[in-house]
Design an enzyme around this catalytic site. Structure first.
Site, PDB file in Angstrom:
ATOM      1  N   ILE A 199       0.866  -1.171   0.000  1.00 43.00           N
ATOM      2  CA  ILE A 199       0.000   0.000   0.000  1.00 43.00           C
ATOM      3  C   ILE A 199       0.906   1.225   0.000  1.00 43.00           C
ATOM      4  O   ILE A 199       1.894   1.273   0.735  1.00 43.00           O
ATOM      5  CB  ILE A 199      -0.891   0.054   1.276  1.00 43.00           C
ATOM      6  CG1 ILE A 199      -1.662  -1.256   1.482  1.00 43.00           C
ATOM      7  CG2 ILE A 199      -1.790   1.279   1.249  1.00 43.00           C
ATOM      8  CD1 ILE A 199      -2.719  -1.553   0.467  1.00 43.00           C
ATOM      9  N   GLU A 200       0.574   2.209  -0.816  1.00 38.30           N
ATOM     10  CA  GLU A 200       1.284   3.487  -0.816  1.00 38.30           C
ATOM     11  C   GLU A 200       0.294   4.577  -0.443  1.00 38.30           C
ATOM     12  O   GLU A 200      -0.841   4.587  -0.916  1.00 38.30           O
ATOM     13  CB  GLU A 200       1.858   3.798  -2.202  1.00 38.30           C
ATOM     14  CG  GLU A 200       2.466   5.193  -2.296  1.00 38.30           C
ATOM     15  CD  GLU A 200       2.827   5.626  -3.722  1.00 38.30           C
ATOM     16  OE1 GLU A 200       3.311   6.753  -3.875  1.00 38.30           O
ATOM     17  OE2 GLU A 200       2.614   4.839  -4.673  1.00 38.30           O
TER      18      GLU A 200
END
Length: 174
Positions: A130-131
């Site tokens: 996840i960014e």
């Protein structure tokens, strides 16, 4: 429907991503309590375990692995790995919350022409990356044409109308 070279399949938006999980319940908890997704009704005709969640205009479909022990485990957070990215209002608030939740993360920075984009990368319970970023700072500049927009305000139809096609029907290919 009118034929459109920039959108030959007449796509409208991203609908969902599907993720294979070791534990659907653990993943529901993560996507709901960390990222703010809301569980939604899933068709009852499916003959396999899973869950659907929705938020920010997209769905996340969680699918229970048939053999969770054989799923690869990722430990290193590598920003160059497959990931999904979310824009946020405050990178400081996100990093503070990740620290409070005890979520291991990696910080990165992109610089382009004096514009800086901060990024935070972390894994979901199954190692999917996840960014979180403030990518809206970086303009979206098409390779052809002169229009620039921010990530959250791109209007594909407007871009399609204003930018001449790179390859048209009159261009001969070898």
């Amino acid at each position: 429907m009118k034929e459109n070279m920039w959108n030959p399949l007449h796509l409208k938006s991203l609908n969902h991503i599907s993720l294979l999980c070791r534990s659907v319940e653990e993943s529901i908890n993560f996507y709901q309590n960390v990222l703010g997704f809301v569980p939604i009704r899933r068709p009852g005709s499916f003959n396999f375990d899973g869950a659907w969640l929705f938020g920010y205009g997209i769905g996340i479909h969680l699918l229970q692995s048939e053999d969770p022990e054989k799923m690869p485990k990722k430990h290193e957070i590598n920003p160059k790995d497959n990931h999904i990215s979310f824009q946020c209002e405050s990178m400081g608030a996100v990093e503070k919350k990740l620290k409070e939740m005890g979520i291991n993360h990696v910080r990165a920075m992109v610089e382009e022409g004096g514009i800086h984009v901060e990024q935070l990368f972390f894994h979901d319970p199954d190692g999917f990356m996840i960014e979180i970023c403030d990518c809206d700072n970086l303009p979206v500049v098409p390779l052809a044409g002169e229009m620039a927009r921010s990530c959250s305000r791109v209007k594909l139809e407007l871009l399609q109308q204003q930018i001449p096609p790179l390859v048209g029907p009159s261009v001969r290919r070898n």
